[in-house]
Design a protein around this motif. Structure first.
Motif, PDB file in Angstrom:
ATOM      1  N   VAL A 152       1.746   2.723  24.225  1.00 26.04           N
ATOM      2  CA  VAL A 152       0.853   4.038  23.812  1.00 26.04           C
ATOM      3  C   VAL A 152       0.575   4.385  22.385  1.00 26.04           C
ATOM      4  N   SER A 153       1.476   3.967  21.709  1.00 24.24           N
ATOM      5  CA  SER A 153       1.090   4.029  20.165  1.00 24.24           C
ATOM      6  C   SER A 153       0.084   3.053  19.722  1.00 24.24           C
ATOM      7  N   VAL A 154       0.177   1.822  20.150  1.00 26.86           N
ATOM      8  CA  VAL A 154      -0.922   0.983  19.832  1.00 26.86           C
ATOM      9  C   VAL A 154      -2.317   1.130  20.427  1.00 26.86           C
ATOM     10  N   ALA A 155      -2.140   1.583  21.526  1.00 24.39           N
ATOM     11  CA  ALA A 155      -3.446   1.880  22.187  1.00 24.39           C
ATOM     12  C   ALA A 155      -4.146   2.750  21.501  1.00 24.39           C
ATOM     13  N   ILE A 156      -3.481   3.992  21.092  1.00 25.72           N
ATOM     14  CA  ILE A 156      -4.151   5.034  20.137  1.00 25.72           C
ATOM     15  C   ILE A 156      -4.440   4.721  19.346  1.00 25.72           C
ATOM     16  N   GLY A 157      -4.070   3.799  18.277  1.00 24.15           N
ATOM     17  CA  GLY A 157      -4.357   3.036  17.060  1.00 24.15           C
ATOM     18  C   GLY A 157      -5.640   2.316  17.316  1.00 24.15           C
ATOM     19  N   VAL A 158      -5.657   1.287  18.615  1.00 20.91           N
ATOM     20  CA  VAL A 158      -6.858   0.709  19.028  1.00 20.91           C
ATOM     21  C   VAL A 158      -8.236   1.514  19.242  1.00 20.91           C
ATOM     22  N   ILE A 159      -7.773   2.485  20.042  1.00 21.37           N
ATOM     23  CA  ILE A 159      -9.072   3.371  20.498  1.00 21.37           C
ATOM     24  C   ILE A 159      -9.889   4.007  19.305  1.00 21.37           C
ATOM     25  N   VAL A 160      -8.833   4.676  18.313  1.00 25.44           N
ATOM     26  CA  VAL A 160      -9.598   5.538  17.282  1.00 25.44           C
ATOM     27  C   VAL A 160     -10.332   4.497  16.302  1.00 25.44           C
ATOM     28  N   GLU A 166     -16.111   6.836  10.050  1.00 27.33           N
ATOM     29  CA  GLU A 166     -16.516   8.140  10.239  1.00 27.33           C
ATOM     30  C   GLU A 166     -16.337   8.630  11.558  1.00 27.33           C
ATOM     31  N   LYS A 167     -16.516   8.080  12.819  1.00 24.29           N
ATOM     32  CA  LYS A 167     -16.682   8.900  14.038  1.00 24.29           C
ATOM     33  C   LYS A 167     -15.125   8.705  14.595  1.00 24.29           C
ATOM     34  N   GLY A 168     -14.295   7.641  14.050  1.00 20.90           N
ATOM     35  CA  GLY A 168     -12.957   7.321  14.625  1.00 20.90           C
ATOM     36  C   GLY A 168     -12.169   8.017  13.835  1.00 20.90           C
ATOM     37  N   VAL A 169     -11.772   6.923  12.718  1.00 17.43           N
ATOM     38  CA  VAL A 169     -10.410   7.239  11.827  1.00 17.43           C
ATOM     39  C   VAL A 169     -10.565   8.461  11.002  1.00 17.43           C
ATOM     40  N   GLU A 170     -12.025   8.803  10.595  1.00 18.48           N
ATOM     41  CA  GLU A 170     -12.115  10.040   9.687  1.00 18.48           C
ATOM     42  C   GLU A 170     -12.106  11.278  10.460  1.00 18.48           C
ATOM     43  N   ARG A 171     -12.575  11.325  11.689  1.00 22.34           N
ATOM     44  CA  ARG A 171     -12.659  12.658  12.572  1.00 22.34           C
ATOM     45  C   ARG A 171     -11.271  12.762  13.095  1.00 22.34           C
ATOM     46  N   VAL A 172     -10.631  11.918  13.663  1.00 24.09           N
ATOM     47  CA  VAL A 172      -9.437  11.951  14.367  1.00 24.09           C
ATOM     48  C   VAL A 172      -8.150  12.386  12.948  1.00 24.09           C
ATOM     49  N   SER A 173      -8.440  11.802  11.885  1.00 23.66           N
ATOM     50  CA  SER A 173      -7.287  12.254  11.043  1.00 23.66           C
ATOM     51  C   SER A 173      -7.420  13.398  10.491  1.00 23.66           C
ATOM     52  N   GLY A 335      -3.996   4.541  10.334  1.00 17.98           N
ATOM     53  CA  GLY A 335      -4.366   4.304   9.030  1.00 17.98           C
ATOM     54  C   GLY A 335      -4.037   2.874   8.761  1.00 17.98           C
ATOM     55  N   VAL A 336      -2.734   2.341   9.196  1.00 21.44           N
ATOM     56  CA  VAL A 336      -2.403   0.872   8.893  1.00 21.44           C
ATOM     57  C   VAL A 336      -2.801   0.136   9.737  1.00 21.44           C
ATOM     58  N   PHE A 337      -3.293   0.569  10.937  1.00 21.50           N
ATOM     59  CA  PHE A 337      -4.172  -0.573  11.972  1.00 21.50           C
ATOM     60  C   PHE A 337      -5.627  -0.664  11.431  1.00 21.50           C
ATOM     61  N   GLU A 338      -6.060   0.471  10.825  1.00 26.84           N
ATOM     62  CA  GLU A 338      -7.338   0.409  10.341  1.00 26.84           C
ATOM     63  C   GLU A 338      -7.242  -0.800   9.009  1.00 26.84           C
ATOM     64  N   LEU A 339      -6.238  -1.079   8.349  1.00 25.55           N
ATOM     65  CA  LEU A 339      -6.149  -1.837   7.170  1.00 25.55           C
ATOM     66  C   LEU A 339      -6.190  -3.272   7.928  1.00 25.55           C
ATOM     67  N   GLN A 354     -14.504  -7.203  17.913  1.00 28.76           N
ATOM     68  CA  GLN A 354     -13.641  -8.311  17.317  1.00 28.76           C
ATOM     69  C   GLN A 354     -12.305  -8.037  16.926  1.00 28.76           C
ATOM     70  N   ALA A 355     -12.341  -7.473  15.762  1.00 29.23           N
ATOM     71  CA  ALA A 355     -11.112  -7.332  14.866  1.00 29.23           C
ATOM     72  C   ALA A 355     -10.161  -6.424  15.583  1.00 29.23           C
ATOM     73  N   VAL A 356     -10.640  -5.194  16.265  1.00 26.49           N
ATOM     74  CA  VAL A 356      -9.841  -4.247  17.062  1.00 26.49           C
ATOM     75  C   VAL A 356      -9.279  -5.021  18.161  1.00 26.49           C
TER      76      VAL A 356
END
Length: 468
Positions: A152-160, A166-173, A335-339, A354-356
Motif C-alpha cells: 500500500v505504501s509503495v502504491a501510494i508513492g507510485v500513484i502520486v 505540480e499535479k501529483g507530488v506538490e498537490r498531495v504534499s 518525496g524519496v520515490f520522486e527522487l 516508464q520511470a514510475v
C-alpha cells in the motif's frame, strides 16, 4: 530517447512543503522523541538544535545549490558543474541511498497505516504493556499482513508520482503537510491539557544537562556525553535526509528568484517544528499516565497505545495520532520515490511513466526482504547491527548520509570540486537571506571532520560487539 522538458514546482510554498515533506518523517516523529527521551529530553534537544544549524542546514543549502545550478538531479549534476576532480561517480550515491532507504521505510510506513484501523477498533481500550507488545509482535510475525501494508505504501508513492510534480507530488504534499500540521496542533492541545502533563513539559522543555553526564565515574560521564553528542549529530543528518542528494533534485526544480539560504531555513524550520511538536504530544501524554518516555523504538507501537487505552476517547485520539504518523511517513515515501523517478529520467531519458513503473516494481520487490526479516528470515542478523531492517538502516544512517554530506561539502567548498566562489554565487542568487561568508572555514574543514566522526562512531557498537 528524447528527454521530457523539466517540470518545476508551481509555487514557492509547494517547493517548501515537498522539500520539508521529504525531510519530515519517521526521523522526526518516531526517532527524535525516543532518542530525546533516552538522553534527557530538553538537554538533548539543545544539542540537536546546535548540530542542526551548524551541520544539517549548510549541507541542505549545498544540495539545493548543486541542483539549481545544474538543473539536474545528481544523476547528471556532476557532469554539468565544473570541477578539477572527477565527481561523476558520486551521481549514483543518491539513487542507491534512496532505494535502500525506501526498502525498509515502506515497511515501517505500512506499520503506521495498519495501526489506524487497529486504534479505531478499540482493540487497545484499557490495554496494558503486555497486550500492546503481543499485538505488535503478532503483526510483524505475520508476513502477509505487513507485506500488504508495505505494498500500500509503495502504491501510494507510485500513484502520486505518476501524476507529475505540480499535479501529483506538490498537490498531495500540500494537502498532507497542511493536514499533518493541523492534526499536530489538535493532538498537542489534548496532550498538554492532560492531568500531570506539566511534568512531561518540564522534562521536555527545561534542560537538565545532568542527564547528559549519566554515570558514577568520569569515564562513564564522558562516555554518556559522547553518546548524546553522536546521537544529536546523526539525528541532524537523518531528520533532514541530507547527504543522499535528494534535496538537490528539489533544488533542480525551482527558479532563481529566491536565495537558497532562506529556502533552506524555511524547510529546516518546518522540519524542526514538527519534531518539537511530536515531543509535545508524546512526553506530556507519557508523564500523565506514568509511562516511561525512554522506551526506545517501541515507544510508538507498544508504549503509546497503552496511553491512548487509558485516555477518555482514546480510540479517537489514537486513531488521529496514527493518521498523523502515517502522513509523516507517506510524505517521505512520496518525496524519496520522486527522487528515484527524477534520477532515472535524468540519467537515461526515461519518460515519467516508464520511470514510475520500473522504479515502483523494483521497490516493491526489494522491500520484501525487510518484511520477511521480521518473521520468515528473522534468523538472518549481523551481531551489533540487527536484522535485515537494521542492516539497511545502518547502511543508510551510518554510512551513506554522513559520507554523502562530507562529499557534498568537499565538492561545494574545496578547489577540488565546484568551489566556494561558484557555490556562493549560486546560493545568493535571488532575493532573501545571504549565506554567511565567514563560514567558509567551517564548511571547508569543520563539516567534513564531523562527517568523519559520525561515520567512525557509527561503527563503534559494531566493533564493541565483535571484539568484546
Amino acid at each position: 530517447m528524447a528527454q521530457e522538458a523539466r517540470e518545476h514546482f508551481g509555487s514557492r510554498i509547494g517547493f517548501i512543503f515537498v522539500a520539508a515533506g521529504c525531510a519530515i518523517g519517521l526521523g522526526n516523529v518516531w526517532r527524535f522523541p525516543y532518542i530525546a527521551g533516552e538522553y534527557g529530553g530538553a538537554a538533548f534537544m539543545a544539542l540537536y538544535l546546535v548540530f542542526l544549524v551548524i551541520l544539517g542546514l549548510p549541507v541542505m543549502v549545498m544540495e539545493f545549490a548543486v541542483g539549481r545550478a545544474s538543473q539536474q538531479s545528481t544523476a547528471r549534476a556532476f557532469d554539468v558543474l565544473p570541477s578539477k576532480k572527477n565527481f561523476r561517480w558520486f551521481g549514483w550515491w543518491g539513487y542507491v541511498g534512496s532505494m535502500l532507504l525506501l526498502m525498509f521505510y515502506t515497511s515501517i510506513c505500512g506499520w503506521m497505516l495498519s495501526y489506524i484501523p487497529k486504534m479505531a477498533s478499540n482493540m487497545f481500550d484499557g490495554a496494558d504493556a503486555a497486550l500492546t507488545e503481543a499485538a505488535f509482535n503478532a503483526m510483524v510475525a505475520n508476513p502477509s499482513e505487513i507485506m500488504a501494508w508495505m505494498l500500500v505504501s509503495v502504491a501510494i508513492g507510485v500513484i502520486v508520482c505518476a501524476l507529475g510534480i505540480e499535479k501529483g507530488v506538490e498537490r498531495v504534499s500540500k494537502f498532507m503537510m497542511s493536514s499533518l500540521l493541523i492534526l499536530m496542533v489538535v493532538l498537542c492541545i489534548r496532550a498538554i491539557t492532560l492531568p500531570n502533563a506539566a511534568d512531561g513539559l518540564k522534562f521536555y522543555l527545561l534542560p537538565d544537562f545532568g542527564h547528559l553526564f549519566a554515570g558514577d565515574t568520569l569515564p562513564q560521564k564522558m562516555g554518556s556525553l559522547g553518546n548524546a553528542v553522536y546521537a544529536a549529530m546523526g539525528q541532524a543528518f537523518f531528520s533532514l535526509s541530507v547527504g543522499m542528494g535528494g534535496q538537490a533534485i528539489f533544488g533542480s526544480r525551482i527558479g532563481r528568484e529566491r536565495s537558497l539560504t532562506g529556502e533552506a531555513l524555511s524547510t529546516v524550520g518546518m522540519d524542526t517544528a514538527v519534531a518539537i511538536m511530536a515531543g509535545l504530544i508524546i512526553f506530556p501524554a507519557c508523564f500523565a499516565y506514568g509511562i516511561n518516555p525512554d522506551s526506545g523504538p517501541s515507544l510508538v507501537f507498544q508504549t503509546l497505545p497503552v496511553v491512548f487505552g487509558q485516555m477518555p476517547l482514546g480510540n479517537v485520539w489514537g486513531c488521529l495520532f496514527f493518521v498523523f504518523m502515517g502522513f509523516a511517513a507517506l510524505s517521505t515515501v512520496i518525496g524519496v520515490f520522486e527522487l528515484l523517478v527524477t534520477w532515472t529520467m535524468d540519467r537515461w531519458g526515461w519518460t515519467r511513466r516508464q520511470a514510475v513503473i520500473r522504479n515502483g516494481a523494483m521497490l516493491a520487490v526489494l522491500s520484501i526482504p525487510c518484511v520477511l526479516g521480521f518473521n520468515v528470515w528473522s534468523g538472518l542478523e549481523i551481531p551489533g547491527i540487527g536484522n535485515i531492517q537494521g542492516i539497511e538502516d545502518f547502511i543508510v544512517s551510518s554510512n551513506i548520509l554522513p559520507l554523502g554530506g562530507l562529499i557534498f561539502t568537499v565538492f561545494c567548498c574545496s578547489s577540488w570540486g565546484w568551489g566556494w566562489d561558484n557555490f556562493i554565487a549560486e546560493v545568493d542568487a535571488g532575493e532573501g537571506i545571504r549565506f554567511p561568508k565567514f563560514l567558509k572555514g567551517w564548511c571547508t574543514y569543520g563539516i567534513p571532520v564531523l562527517g568523519i566522526i559520525i561515520f567512525v562512531m557509527g561503527y563503534a557498537p559494531l566493533v564493541h560487539t565483535w571484539i568484546g
